[in-house]
Design a protein around this motif. Structure first.
Motif, short mmCIF file in Angstrom:
data_model
loop_
_atom_site.label_atom_id
_atom_site.label_comp_id
_atom_site.label_asym_id
_atom_site.label_seq_id
_atom_site.Cartn_x
_atom_site.Cartn_y
_atom_site.Cartn_z
N LYS A 240 0.86 -1.24 -0.02
CA LYS A 240 -0.08 0.00 0.14
C LYS A 240 1.06 1.24 0.03
O LYS A 240 0.40 2.49 -0.01
CB LYS A 240 -0.95 0.11 1.33
N HIS A 241 2.29 1.16 0.20
CA HIS A 241 3.19 2.35 0.27
C HIS A 241 3.71 2.28 -1.25
O HIS A 241 4.65 1.42 -1.79
CB HIS A 241 4.18 2.12 1.23
N ALA A 242 3.41 3.34 -2.00
CA ALA A 242 4.47 3.91 -3.26
C ALA A 242 4.40 2.72 -4.17
O ALA A 242 5.46 2.73 -5.03
CB ALA A 242 5.94 4.31 -2.69
N GLY A 243 3.37 1.78 -4.02
CA GLY A 243 3.24 0.92 -5.25
C GLY A 243 4.60 0.09 -5.21
O GLY A 243 4.75 -0.51 -6.35
N GLY A 244 4.89 -0.13 -4.06
CA GLY A 244 6.15 -1.27 -3.84
C GLY A 244 5.68 -2.59 -3.97
O GLY A 244 4.26 -3.03 -3.72
N ARG A 245 6.57 -3.72 -3.84
CA ARG A 245 6.31 -5.13 -3.78
C ARG A 245 6.91 -5.90 -2.61
O ARG A 245 8.10 -5.43 -2.36
CB ARG A 245 6.25 -5.88 -4.98
#
Length: 425
Positions: free
Chosen positions: A149-154
């Motif tokens: 949900k943070h900065a489109g990370g994985r």
């Protein structure tokens, strides 16, 4: 017959027990497998969420103060909502890798596992990054790939689930072992129980055999007297249609009693016919050729094809009776202009006798071997049959540990007899 009935009882009971055990063992292990999958799925999700919360992401919105997984206080629904407990999370062996929105690795955590190096974790991450979010298996590890949900990370979690796999197979082996033990125990119990279970039927069969044997011997004497008196009448008054009918019906009844006595004799479990090695080819040829002339009088052609030097170990008289029954049956039920074939061949282990005759298609040909069964009552009665000759043939074949079958092939009814073959000296 009693032994065959006992075997059928044991087979039926053990089939039911086997089905029950298979269903029970399968149910236990399927439930265990699904439970293990569900727990691993919840565990990897919890680990992914915890690793995401403890990672610093490059974004404008400030993050909450970082907490490690061990520092996060468990929520109420962690205990009640089906999530793994804290002990499961703490004991989990896993590696975690975080990517930013551009696919660059920004954090790698291998502090919870000793079997994976940082290079191996990052190499696995590079290989799995192109996949869609979800779970799967990679080099023996269970992985979960999720978008944060943070900065489109994985986030990538590599979980070592060897303990769960080992536990699953332990349960599998224990359940299978217990099932086999129970199956053997039930087999012994059913074998002991089967004798009592079929005892009433066995007594009834024994009484029937005694009745047939006693009645057969009692009837043989009056039949002989009737036949002798018929001969005397013909000597004094000459042959007439009435004396011919008396003689024919007396012979029919005598043949019936002989077959019944033969069946009763073969049903005796203690009865052992003398066995010897003999030339089956010669026996089949001589017996079949004896029917050529009677068949020709009906306008029926008999084609005999016998392979020479086929030997079997058995009772010669009984096997000749078997051949006689099949040939007599074929001659009786073949209409004028029809054909009968008698063929004897062999394999390395079997002597195979095939006797076929042209006739209308017979429904359920295997039922012809049932005692007193007649597929066509009117025709059978006309030709003098009682529906017992083929039962005698089957009893003889079974006594020799062979088989006999019937089938419709190309407008013919074919009987096939298979016996163990002896190699000639």
């Amino acid at each position: 017959m009693v032994k065959q009935l006992q075997k059928k009882f044991i087979l039926a009971a053990m089939l039911a027990v086997s089905i029950l055990l298979v269903v029970l063992i399968s149910g236990i292990n399927v439930f265990n497998y699904l439970t293990s999958i569900g727990e691993n799925d919840k565990l990897t999700k919890t680990l992914s969420d915890s690793f995401e919360a403890s990672t610093i992401w490059n974004e404008e919105v400030p993050l909450q103060p970082q907490q490690t997984m061990q520092e996060q206080p468990p929520k109420d629904n962690d205990r009640k909502g089906g999530k793994p407990d804290k002990n499961s999370v703490r004991s989990a062996r896993y590696a975690a890798v975080a990517f930013d929105s551009d696919g660059n690795i920004i954090r790698t955590d291998i502090s919870h596992i000793s079997s994976i190096t940082q290079e191996e974790a990052e190499s696995a991450a590079a290989s799995l990054l192109g996949l869609a979010d979800g779970t799967g298996s990679y080099n023996g590890y269970l992985y979960r790939l999720t978008t944060t949900k943070h900065a489109g990370g994985r986030i990538l979690i590599l979980l070592d689930n060897s303990e769960q796999v080992s536990s699953f197979f332990s349960v599998l082996m224990i359940s299978v072992g217990a099932g086999v033990f129970c199956w053997v125990l039930m087999l012994l119990f059913i074998i002991l129980l089967s004798r009592k279970a079929i005892a009433p039927v066995a007594r009834s069969i024994e009484k029937q055999k005694q009745f047939v044997t006693n009645a057969g011997h009692e009837i043989k004497t009056p039949l002989a007297i009737i036949l002798a008196n018929t001969d005397a009448l013909e000597l004094h008054n000459g042959e007439s249609k009435w004396s011919k009918n008396i003689r024919a019906q007396t012979l029919r009844l005598s043949g019936l009693m002989q077959n019944l006595l033969m069946l009763a004799k073969m049903d005796e479990s203690a009865a052992k016919l003398p066995m010897c090695r003999f030339d089956f080819s010669t026996a089949v040829k001589d017996t079949a050729e004896a029917f050529v002339e009677p068949a020709a009088l009906k306008g029926v052609l008999i084609d005999i094809d016998i392979k020479q030097d086929i030997f079997v170990n058995g009772n010669r008289d009984s096997l000749i009776q078997l051949i006689t029954v099949l040939m007599d049956n074929a001659v009786k039920y073949t209409e004028s202009g029809g054909e009968i074939t008698a063929e004897l061949s062999c394999t390395d282990r079997l002597a195979i006798l095939r006797i076929a005759n042209t006739c209308d298609t017979v429904e359920n040909p295997e039922k012809l071997f049932d005692r007193f069964y007649r597929g066509d009552s009117a025709r059978t009665q006309k030709n003098g049959g009682y529906g017992i000759g083929l039962s005698v043939a089957m009893a003889i074949a079974q006594l020799h540990k062979g088989s006999i079958s019937a089938e419709n092939i190309g407008g013919k009814l074919m009987f096939t007899v298979k016996l163990q073959r002896c190699v000639a000296d």
